[in-house]
Design a protein around this motif. Structure first.
Motif, PDB file in Angstrom:
ATOM      1  N   LEU A  27       0.822  -1.207   0.000  1.00 20.85           N
ATOM      2  CA  LEU A  27       0.000   0.000   0.000  1.00 20.85           C
ATOM      3  C   LEU A  27       0.861   1.263   0.000  1.00 20.85           C
ATOM      4  N   LEU A  68       2.579   2.328  -3.346  1.00 19.15           N
ATOM      5  CA  LEU A  68       1.751   2.742  -4.478  1.00 19.15           C
ATOM      6  C   LEU A  68       2.063   4.182  -4.880  1.00 19.15           C
ATOM      7  N   ARG A 128      -2.862   5.449  -4.950  1.00 21.11           N
ATOM      8  CA  ARG A 128      -3.379   5.652  -3.596  1.00 21.11           C
ATOM      9  C   ARG A 128      -4.735   6.359  -3.640  1.00 21.11           C
ATOM     10  N   GLN A 129      -4.845   7.293  -4.562  1.00 18.25           N
ATOM     11  CA  GLN A 129      -6.112   8.005  -4.705  1.00 18.25           C
ATOM     12  C   GLN A 129      -7.216   7.047  -5.126  1.00 18.25           C
TER      13      GLN A 129
END
Length: 484
Positions: free
Chosen positions: A257, A260, A265-266
């Motif tokens: 995570l 990214l 991430r968005q």
């Protein structure tokens, strides 16, 4: 530029010209739903009328059972895809579920078998649930799943009409035996139709299963059943267990995570927004066997076109409306094409779900002297809810699959089903708010309480719908960027 995802009109699909795998998988899903939804239609009533639980306790027990049934899907999917193969997982899940129904049949209304029986069904459901769709996706375009879901709905319709009738006129244990019958047919079709699945499945399907793997899977299932039985007896612990598992999933994938890119991430953030929407939808959906079921018993006329029905049979309106409206909705979406992208369809679905609850307080204004309303109002409510169901349940997963990075597919899938489990626990708490005080004998007090909470549910959902309408263009642009 991404073309808008549409569901192909049922008119373009030839029911009698599909691969044989399609028929087999559809039949498996039909009979599994026959067993699952037949039990769901009477389970809360059984808790109240036979086990003599309070409505609040019955709602909590039922919501814990459903949370387990969906919470174990992630484990079942992992076992099927990575360990034993999805074809074996189908058979194993069917056998485990059938064993749970057998325990219910021979329970004699004793918790000593009822709770392990429900736990066993929940574990088997986790092993079985995602496999038919996985098999179908190997050979069948996703946009043509409409026919598959419509055929599977017939299993729900038959069982929701039949199971309450048998429980009412004969015996609850005989009603439970319908679940055994449905899963027996699943197993028979799997045995005699297995050659249709020879070219489908995961890599694990192509290899023999060593004895140590068989023993490991057996231990996992046994531990899961014991653990589930414990949670059914100690329902207050279930939310904490779910929270721990949720956090554990995030920590397990934390390195992926944080690595990214900002755009990714968005997208993950948008996916969690969509999961929040799915959470709300499933909370609403689980009012059908709980608060809406008791609302039908206490305040809805039991006659439709002069024909008397058991109030719990009104739950059949959901799959009936899905069958009626799915082809029309598919044709409409097909015609609109890119003029109505998926996020806008999701927003419309949430608007309809809100309306399905808001019409019920309105209906209360037209109640008779006994506090009963016409069944037509409930029919309208189910119609709105079912169209919203079609717009949210399948399309939401499409959006998630479009936007999630490939390395995080398993993570998002796990979170998806944890969202369902959390929604189940929440749905039980909300349904409990509709219960009238014990010292109240007035039907108007009960009707007013239902109206108050259905209004609150409808307004809250309307707020979510407005947020979805506002965010739909943003989500659509992000989906388009994901395809470039």
């Amino acid at each position: 530029m991404l073309k808008s995802e549409v569901i192909v009109s049922i008119a373009t699909q030839d029911l009698f010209n599909q691969p044989r795998t399609f028929y087999l998988v559809s039949i498996l899903e039909l009979w599994q739903r026959f067993s699952y939804y037949g039990l769901q239609s009477i389970l809360v009533l059984y808790f109240v009328w036979q086990l003599e639980l309070t409505q609040a306790d019955a709602f909590r027990l039922f919501s814990t059972y459903v949370a387990l049934a969906f919470g174990f899907i992630s484990v079942g999917r992992w076992l099927g895809e990575q360990v034993i193969g999805i074809r074996r997982s189908l058979l194993l899940g069917s056998l485990v579920m059938m064993s749970g129904y057998v325990l219910l049949v021979f329970s004699s209304h004793q918790n000593g078998l009822i709770y392990p029986g429900l736990a066993t069904i929940a574990v088997g459901h986790g092993l079985f649930k995602t496999i038919p769709a996985s098999l179908l996706s190997d050979t069948y375009n996703r946009t043509r799943f409409t026919l598959y879901h419509i055929l599977a709905c017939f299993g729900s319709i038959i069982s929701i009409l039949l199971t309450p009738w048998i429980a009412h006129h004969y015996d609850w244990n005989i009603a439970f035996s319908l679940g055994v019958f449905g899963l027996f047919l699943v197993i028979i079709h799997l045995i005699f139709g297995k050659h249709y699945l020879n070219n489908h499945g995961s890599l694990a399907d192509q290899q023999p299963v060593p004895l140590k793997i068989i023993l490991l899977v057996t231990v996992i299932i046994a531990v899961a059943i014991i653990f589930s039985t414990f949670l059914l007896h100690n329902q207050a612990i279930a939310p904490w267990i779910l929270a721990v598992l949720f956090i554990a999933n995030i920590l397990f994938y934390w390195k992926q995570l944080v690595r990214l890119e900002p755009v990714m991430r968005q997208r993950i953030g948008v996916i969690f927004i969509l999961l929040a929407m799915v959470f709300v939808f499933f909370v609403l959906y689980l009012q059908i066997p709980t608060s809406l079921n008791f609302f039908a018993i206490n305040h809805v006329s039991h006659q439709v076109f002069g024909i008397s029905f058991l109030p719990e049979q009104f739950q059949v309106l959901n799959p009936i409306w899905i069958i009626i409206t799915a082809p029309m909705l598919a044709a409409l979406y097909n015609r609109l094409g890119s003029y109505l992208p998926i996020p806008h369809k999701l927003a419309i679905g949430m608007v309809l779900c809100s309306a399905s609850f808001l019409v019920l307080p309105w209906a209360a204004a037209f109640s008779d002297s006994s506090g009963f309303i016409s069944a037509n109002w409930l029919i309208l409510s189910y119609a709105l809810h079912s169209i919203g169901h079609l717009s949210i349940s399948a399309l939401g997963l499409i959006v998630v699959n479009r936007m999630v990075p490939s390395e995080l597919k398993n993570f998002i899938t796990s979170i998806w089903f944890f969202t369902f489990a959390a929604a189940a626990l929440t749905a039980g708490k909300i349904a409990a708010q509709t219960i009238a005080p014990l010292n109240s004998d007035s039907p108007y007090i009960s009707l007013a309480l239902y109206s108050e909470w259905f209004m609150k549910i409808g307004i809250f959902t309307a707020v979510i719908a407005v947020l979805m309408v506002i965010s739909a263009p943003l989500i659509h642009r992000m989906m388009q960027n994901n395809q470039r």
